[in-house]
Design a protein around this motif. Structure first.
Motif, PDB file in Angstrom:
ATOM      1  N   VAL A   1       0.862  -1.178   0.000  1.00 19.78           N
ATOM      2  CA  VAL A   1       0.000   0.000   0.000  1.00 19.78           C
ATOM      3  C   VAL A   1       0.897   1.227   0.000  1.00 19.78           C
ATOM      4  O   VAL A   1       1.930   1.257   0.674  1.00 19.78           O
ATOM      5  N   GLU A   2       0.512   2.252  -0.749  1.00 22.27           N
ATOM      6  CA  GLU A   2       1.313   3.475  -0.805  1.00 22.27           C
ATOM      7  C   GLU A   2       1.148   4.281   0.486  1.00 22.27           C
ATOM      8  O   GLU A   2       0.038   4.628   0.869  1.00 22.27           O
ATOM      9  N   VAL A   3       2.270   4.551   1.137  1.00 24.94           N
ATOM     10  CA  VAL A   3       2.302   5.365   2.358  1.00 24.94           C
ATOM     11  C   VAL A   3       3.322   6.472   2.129  1.00 24.94           C
ATOM     12  O   VAL A   3       4.481   6.187   1.811  1.00 24.94           O
ATOM     13  N   ARG A   4       2.900   7.710   2.261  1.00 29.28           N
ATOM     14  CA  ARG A   4       3.791   8.856   2.044  1.00 29.28           C
ATOM     15  C   ARG A   4       3.418   9.980   2.996  1.00 29.28           C
ATOM     16  O   ARG A   4       2.331   9.995   3.543  1.00 29.28           O
ATOM     17  N   THR A   5       4.337  10.926   3.115  1.00 28.51           N
ATOM     18  CA  THR A   5       3.972  12.169   3.795  1.00 28.51           C
ATOM     19  C   THR A   5       3.214  13.026   2.778  1.00 28.51           C
ATOM     20  O   THR A   5       3.312  12.806   1.562  1.00 28.51           O
ATOM     21  N   PHE A   6       2.464  14.002   3.272  1.00 28.45           N
ATOM     22  CA  PHE A   6       1.772  14.920   2.367  1.00 28.45           C
ATOM     23  C   PHE A   6       2.764  15.574   1.415  1.00 28.45           C
ATOM     24  O   PHE A   6       2.519  15.688   0.212  1.00 28.45           O
ATOM     25  N   HIS A   7       3.906  16.008   1.953  1.00 27.92           N
ATOM     26  CA  HIS A   7       4.902  16.693   1.130  1.00 27.92           C
ATOM     27  C   HIS A   7       5.479  15.775   0.057  1.00 27.92           C
ATOM     28  O   HIS A   7       5.629  16.169  -1.099  1.00 27.92           O
ATOM     29  N   ALA A   8       5.808  14.551   0.417  1.00 26.91           N
ATOM     30  CA  ALA A   8       6.382  13.612  -0.552  1.00 26.91           C
ATOM     31  C   ALA A   8       5.375  13.288  -1.651  1.00 26.91           C
ATOM     32  O   ALA A   8       5.735  13.199  -2.830  1.00 26.91           O
ATOM     33  N   TRP A   9       4.123  13.115  -1.282  1.00 28.48           N
ATOM     34  CA  TRP A   9       3.100  12.798  -2.275  1.00 28.48           C
ATOM     35  C   TRP A   9       2.886  13.977  -3.223  1.00 28.48           C
ATOM     36  O   TRP A   9       2.794  13.797  -4.442  1.00 28.48           O
ATOM     37  N   CYS A  10       2.832  15.191  -2.674  1.00 30.37           N
ATOM     38  CA  CYS A  10       2.644  16.380  -3.513  1.00 30.37           C
ATOM     39  C   CYS A  10       3.839  16.596  -4.436  1.00 30.37           C
ATOM     40  O   CYS A  10       3.666  16.949  -5.613  1.00 30.37           O
ATOM     41  N   LEU A  11       5.047  16.376  -3.934  1.00 35.20           N
ATOM     42  CA  LEU A  11       6.244  16.507  -4.769  1.00 35.20           C
ATOM     43  C   LEU A  11       6.203  15.505  -5.909  1.00 35.20           C
ATOM     44  O   LEU A  11       6.503  15.838  -7.057  1.00 35.20           O
ATOM     45  N   ARG A  12       5.819  14.289  -5.614  1.00 30.02           N
ATOM     46  CA  ARG A  12       5.702  13.266  -6.657  1.00 30.02           C
ATOM     47  C   ARG A  12       4.680  13.688  -7.701  1.00 30.02           C
ATOM     48  O   ARG A  12       4.893  13.528  -8.909  1.00 30.02           O
ATOM     49  N   LEU A  13       3.565  14.245  -7.258  1.00 28.45           N
ATOM     50  CA  LEU A  13       2.522  14.709  -8.175  1.00 28.45           C
ATOM     51  C   LEU A  13       3.038  15.837  -9.071  1.00 28.45           C
ATOM     52  O   LEU A  13       2.878  15.801 -10.299  1.00 28.45           O
ATOM     53  N   VAL A  14       3.703  16.824  -8.477  1.00 29.99           N
ATOM     54  CA  VAL A  14       4.241  17.938  -9.253  1.00 29.99           C
ATOM     55  C   VAL A  14       5.272  17.437 -10.256  1.00 29.99           C
ATOM     56  O   VAL A  14       5.260  17.820 -11.434  1.00 29.99           O
ATOM     57  N   ARG A  15       6.161  16.562  -9.809  1.00 27.27           N
ATOM     58  CA  ARG A  15       7.207  16.039 -10.702  1.00 27.27           C
ATOM     59  C   ARG A  15       6.612  15.236 -11.857  1.00 27.27           C
ATOM     60  O   ARG A  15       7.204  15.187 -12.936  1.00 27.27           O
ATOM     61  N   SER A  16       5.465  14.622 -11.639  1.00 25.71           N
ATOM     62  CA  SER A  16       4.859  13.837 -12.715  1.00 25.71           C
ATOM     63  C   SER A  16       4.380  14.723 -13.858  1.00 25.71           C
ATOM     64  O   SER A  16       4.191  14.261 -14.976  1.00 25.71           O
ATOM     65  N   PHE A  17       4.204  16.016 -13.596  1.00 29.36           N
ATOM     66  CA  PHE A  17       3.738  16.945 -14.628  1.00 29.36           C
ATOM     67  C   PHE A  17       4.831  17.865 -15.164  1.00 29.36           C
ATOM     68  O   PHE A  17       4.608  18.563 -16.140  1.00 29.36           O
ATOM     69  N   ASP A  18       5.990  17.888 -14.530  1.00 29.62           N
ATOM     70  CA  ASP A  18       7.033  18.822 -14.947  1.00 29.62           C
ATOM     71  C   ASP A  18       8.386  18.115 -15.071  1.00 29.62           C
ATOM     72  O   ASP A  18       9.048  17.880 -14.060  1.00 29.62           O
ATOM     73  N   PRO A  19       8.792  17.800 -16.297  1.00 32.36           N
ATOM     74  CA  PRO A  19      10.058  17.091 -16.504  1.00 32.36           C
ATOM     75  C   PRO A  19      11.266  17.829 -15.929  1.00 32.36           C
ATOM     76  O   PRO A  19      12.250  17.211 -15.556  1.00 32.36           O
ATOM     77  N   GLN A  20      11.231  19.152 -15.826  1.00 30.02           N
ATOM     78  CA  GLN A  20      12.355  19.912 -15.312  1.00 30.02           C
ATOM     79  C   GLN A  20      12.574  19.670 -13.811  1.00 30.02           C
ATOM     80  O   GLN A  20      13.617  19.959 -13.275  1.00 30.02           O
TER      81      GLN A  20
END
Length: 112
Positions: free
Chosen positions: A88-107
């Motif tokens: 099961v995916e377990v993350r902090t709010f910050h780690a999950w949001c960073l992953r989400l942002v990175r999924s949309f921005d290759p830079q």
């Protein structure tokens, strides 16, 4: 309001109190947020909730557990690993949001 699943059973091997049991067996089709002070049994409740969701037919990749601290995420991950084999995916709010942002921005080191 917490809505227990119809005929919510006591979870085997669980020492949860009534409020924790109600939260753990909350309707599988509904989201749940648990706010409680330190030492109130949030991690136990979340582990039992995840087990209840899996038993109810929710696939492991359809479950996301978010915590505020890395320590809490680590503790929850360890307890889930000892209680079940599903991942099961377990993350902090910050780690999950960073992953989400990175999924949309290759830079930012992610993206397609």
């Amino acid at each position: 309001a917490i809505r227990p699943a119809p005929s919510a059973p006591a979870l085997p091997g669980c020492s949860a109190n009534e409020q924790q049991r109600l939260a753990a067996t909350h309707d599988p089709s509904a989201s749940l947020i648990i706010f409680a002070p330190a030492g109130a049994g949030k991690t136990l409740t979340l582990v039992q909730r995840v087990l209840h969701l899996l038993v109810s037919g929710v696939p492991a990749d359809g479950i996301l557990c978010l915590t505020f601290t890395r320590k809490a995420a680590s503790e929850l991950t360890a307890r889930l690993a000892s209680a079940m084999s599903a991942k099961v995916e377990v993350r902090t709010f910050h780690a999950w949001c960073l992953r989400l942002v990175r999924s949309f921005d290759p830079q930012l080191g992610g993206g397609e």
